[in-house]
Design an enzyme around this catalytic site. Structure first.
Site, PDB file in Angstrom:
ATOM      1  N   GLU A   1      45.080 -16.389  -9.093  1.00 32.71           N
ATOM      2  CA  GLU A   1      46.568 -16.672  -8.420  1.00 32.71           C
ATOM      3  C   GLU A   1      46.685 -18.186  -8.327  1.00 32.71           C
ATOM      4  O   GLU A   1      47.571 -18.968  -8.777  1.00 32.71           O
ATOM      5  CB  GLU A   1      46.683 -16.090  -7.038  1.00 32.71           C
ATOM      6  CG  GLU A   1      46.940 -14.358  -7.038  1.00 32.71           C
ATOM      7  CD  GLU A   1      47.080 -14.124  -5.825  1.00 32.71           C
ATOM      8  OE1 GLU A   1      46.005 -13.935  -5.294  1.00 32.71           O
ATOM      9  OE2 GLU A   1      48.160 -13.574  -5.358  1.00 32.71           O
TER      10      GLU A   1
ATOM     11  N   GLU B   1      42.861  -7.036  -6.370  1.00 32.25           N
ATOM     12  CA  GLU B   1      43.034  -6.680  -5.071  1.00 32.25           C
ATOM     13  C   GLU B   1      42.975  -5.258  -4.674  1.00 32.25           C
ATOM     14  O   GLU B   1      42.684  -4.780  -3.716  1.00 32.25           O
ATOM     15  CB  GLU B   1      44.092  -7.221  -4.388  1.00 32.25           C
ATOM     16  CG  GLU B   1      43.942  -8.830  -4.357  1.00 32.25           C
ATOM     17  CD  GLU B   1      44.269  -9.774  -5.451  1.00 32.25           C
ATOM     18  OE1 GLU B   1      44.432  -9.033  -6.540  1.00 32.25           O
ATOM     19  OE2 GLU B   1      44.654 -10.949  -5.478  1.00 32.25           O
TER      20      GLU B   1
HETATM   21  N1  CAA Z   1      34.801 -13.066  -0.801  1.00 33.16           N
HETATM   22  C1  CAA Z   1      33.584 -13.248  -0.297  1.00 33.16           C
HETATM   23  N2  CAA Z   1      32.336 -13.120  -0.851  1.00 33.16           N
HETATM   24  C2  CAA Z   1      32.224 -12.711  -2.135  1.00 33.16           C
HETATM   25  C3  CAA Z   1      33.521 -12.745  -3.006  1.00 33.16           C
HETATM   26  C4  CAA Z   1      34.785 -12.734  -2.164  1.00 33.16           C
HETATM   27  N3  CAA Z   1      35.892 -12.849  -2.845  1.00 33.16           N
HETATM   28  N4  CAA Z   1      33.157 -12.220  -4.264  1.00 33.16           N
HETATM   29  C5  CAA Z   1      31.816 -12.540  -4.163  1.00 33.16           C
HETATM   30  N5  CAA Z   1      31.117 -12.901  -2.954  1.00 33.16           N
HETATM   31  C6  CAA Z   1      29.932 -12.821  -2.615  1.00 33.16           C
HETATM   32  C7  CAA Z   1      29.145 -11.498  -2.606  1.00 33.16           C
HETATM   33  O1  CAA Z   1      29.402 -10.729  -1.742  1.00 33.16           O
HETATM   34  C8  CAA Z   1      27.641 -11.912  -2.937  1.00 33.16           C
HETATM   35  O2  CAA Z   1      27.188 -12.383  -1.561  1.00 33.16           O
HETATM   36  P1  CAA Z   1      25.753 -11.926  -1.006  1.00 33.16           P
HETATM   37  O3  CAA Z   1      24.758 -12.293  -1.954  1.00 33.16           O
HETATM   38  O4  CAA Z   1      25.641 -12.460   0.251  1.00 33.16           O
HETATM   39  O5  CAA Z   1      25.891 -10.387  -0.997  1.00 33.16           O
HETATM   40  C9  CAA Z   1      27.886 -13.149  -3.625  1.00 33.16           C
HETATM   41  O6  CAA Z   1      29.236 -13.689  -3.617  1.00 33.16           O
HETATM   42  C10 CAA Z   1      27.480 -12.723  -5.217  1.00 33.16           C
HETATM   43  O7  CAA Z   1      28.465 -11.695  -5.610  1.00 33.16           O
HETATM   44  P2  CAA Z   1      27.958 -10.424  -6.074  1.00 33.16           P
HETATM   45  O8  CAA Z   1      26.550 -10.061  -5.852  1.00 33.16           O
HETATM   46  O9  CAA Z   1      28.939  -9.184  -5.825  1.00 33.16           O
HETATM   47  O10 CAA Z   1      27.798 -10.691  -7.694  1.00 33.16           O
HETATM   48  P3  CAA Z   1      27.929  -9.615  -8.925  1.00 33.16           P
HETATM   49  O11 CAA Z   1      27.527 -10.578 -10.165  1.00 33.16           O
HETATM   50  O12 CAA Z   1      27.154  -8.380  -8.474  1.00 33.16           O
HETATM   51  O13 CAA Z   1      29.573  -9.308  -9.067  1.00 33.16           O
HETATM   52  C11 CAA Z   1      31.897  -9.511  -8.831  1.00 33.16           C
HETATM   53  C12 CAA Z   1      30.447 -10.369  -9.400  1.00 33.16           C
HETATM   54  C13 CAA Z   1      32.162  -8.640  -9.963  1.00 33.16           C
HETATM   55  C14 CAA Z   1      32.835 -10.850  -9.174  1.00 33.16           C
HETATM   56  C15 CAA Z   1      31.738  -9.183  -7.377  1.00 33.16           C
HETATM   57  O14 CAA Z   1      31.327 -10.221  -6.778  1.00 33.16           O
HETATM   58  C16 CAA Z   1      33.306  -8.904  -6.963  1.00 33.16           C
HETATM   59  O15 CAA Z   1      33.806  -7.908  -7.305  1.00 33.16           O
HETATM   60  N6  CAA Z   1      33.795  -9.719  -6.101  1.00 33.16           N
HETATM   61  C17 CAA Z   1      35.148  -9.616  -5.494  1.00 33.16           C
HETATM   62  C18 CAA Z   1      36.246  -9.997  -6.381  1.00 33.16           C
HETATM   63  C19 CAA Z   1      37.539  -9.547  -5.793  1.00 33.16           C
HETATM   64  O16 CAA Z   1      37.946  -8.463  -5.383  1.00 33.16           O
HETATM   65  N7  CAA Z   1      38.252 -10.660  -5.281  1.00 33.16           N
HETATM   66  C20 CAA Z   1      39.757 -10.525  -4.655  1.00 33.16           C
HETATM   67  C21 CAA Z   1      39.696 -10.913  -3.245  1.00 33.16           C
HETATM   68  S1  CAA Z   1      40.879 -10.375  -2.279  1.00 33.16           S
HETATM   69  C22 CAA Z   1      41.977 -11.596  -2.701  1.00 33.16           C
HETATM   70  O17 CAA Z   1      41.673 -12.606  -3.262  1.00 33.16           O
HETATM   71  C23 CAA Z   1      43.469 -11.461  -2.054  1.00 33.16           C
HETATM   72  C24 CAA Z   1      44.660 -12.369  -2.392  1.00 33.16           C
HETATM   73  O18 CAA Z   1      45.368 -12.143  -3.084  1.00 33.16           O
HETATM   74  C25 CAA Z   1      44.596 -13.690  -1.859  1.00 33.16           C
END
Ligand code: CAA
Length: 260
Positions: free
Chosen positions: A114, A134
């Site tokens: 975004e 999301e």
């Molecule tokens: N918020 C907080 N922490 C996050 C994060 C997020 N959005 N995305 C990743 N992290 C953190 C993980 O929790 C992890 O931390 P720990 O080592 O302490 O557990 C670290 O970053 C590394 O991430 P992964 O271990 O998950 O890494 P991966 O390579 O296995 O996966 C990924 C990567 C597919 C991007 C996965 O991290 C993921 O799906 N992240 C979430 C993405 C997401 O859904 N974003 C939308 C957020 S909601 C939003 O943005 C609302 C809005 O419109 C404003």
């Protein structure tokens, strides 16, 4: 300026804001947003800055979006605050009177995408992955994703991406018009730099007026937008930079624009 969660650098007319929380894939916490907004304020005041690049630290992510861990137990009021905060960040880039390039070096998910979509141009590394993910955590985009994505790709594709929460690769994003270009990973930083330097050499007032016209004009009637363009054309025509551009053309040299 001292920052903890971003790196802010300026050189040769280009300000680079690097989201610097690689251990959380550069997720936007409140503190990250506040620091980026401070950097944008500095960009506004600094006449030497002509172009902004927004990118992420590390090779893995531009930004994985809003901080999901901070959402535990979030109520409606807190969610509204989060939405307003992200919206403020997006609008800060959208209304900044200088071009902003999102350099997408890995994941750009949820709020990460975004914010990138609120920038003027998006350059993606070939290994970038993007999505409005999301829905996978039971949420919807809250920083303009339902709106800016729709304006970029149309209603049908926006619904597909928001409803499924699937990630797409950089090439698909380019085909859909989400990103302007895709660059091989080993040439990414250098290509972004050269592109930013090229924009930094253009006439700043012309860039500023063109940005405002494209942003505002696409939201109003064609008739009203053309009237705005006419006035903007007049303003740009009154700059010293136009005379410099015309002289440089006649003298077969590169123009040196001053933003006056
Ligand atoms: N918020 C907080 N922490 C996050 C994060 C997020 N959005 N995305 C990743 N992290 C953190 C993980 O929790 C992890 O931390 P720990 O080592 O302490 O557990 C670290 O970053 C590394 O991430 P992964 O271990 O998950 O890494 P991966 O390579 O296995 O996966 C990924 C990567 C597919 C991007 C996965 O991290 C993921 O799906 N992240 C979430 C993405 C997401 O859904 N974003 C939308 C957020 S909601 C939003 O943005 C609302 C809005 O419109 C404003």
């Amino acid at each position: 300026m001292e920052f903890k969660f971003i790196i802010y650098e300026k050189s040769e007319g280009v300000a680079t804001i690097t989201l610097n929380r690689p251990e959380a894939l550069n997720a936007f916490s409140k503190e990250v947003i506040e620091e980026v907004l401070q950097a944008v304020e500095d960009v506004k005041k600094d006449e030497n800055v002509r172009v902004v690049v927004l990118t992420g630290a590390g090779e893995k992510a531009f930004s994985a979006g809003a901080d999901i861990k901070a959402m535990k137990g979030m109520n409606a009021l807190k969610a509204r605050e989060l939405s307003l905060m992200g919206e403020k960040l997006c609008v800060a880039f959208e209304n900044l009177e200088k071009p902003v390039i999102a350099a997408i070096n890995g994941y750009a998910l949820g709020g990460g995408l975004e914010v990138a979509m609120a920038c003027d141009l998006r350059i993606a590394s070939e290994n970038a992955r993007m999505g409005q993910t999301e829905i996978n955590i039971g949420l919807i985009p809250g920083w303009g994703g339902t709106q800016r994505l729709t304006r970029l790709v149309g209603v049908g594709k926006a619904k597909e991406l928001v409803y499924t929460g699937k990630m797409i690769d950089a090439k698909t994003a380019e085909q859909l018009g989400i990103v302007n270009m895709v660059v091989p990973a080993d040439k990414f930083r250098e290509t972004v730099r050269q592109f930013a330097l090229e924009l930094a050499s253009k006439a700043p007032v012309a860039l500023k007026v063109a940005k405002a016209l494209i942003n505002k004009g696409s939201e109003i009637s064609l008739d009203a937008a053309l009237a705005l363009e006419r006035e903007g054309f007049g303003v740009v025509a009154s700059t010293e930079d136009l005379q410099e551009g015309v002289s440089a053309f006649a003298e077969k040299r590169k123009p040196a624009f001053k933003g006056k």
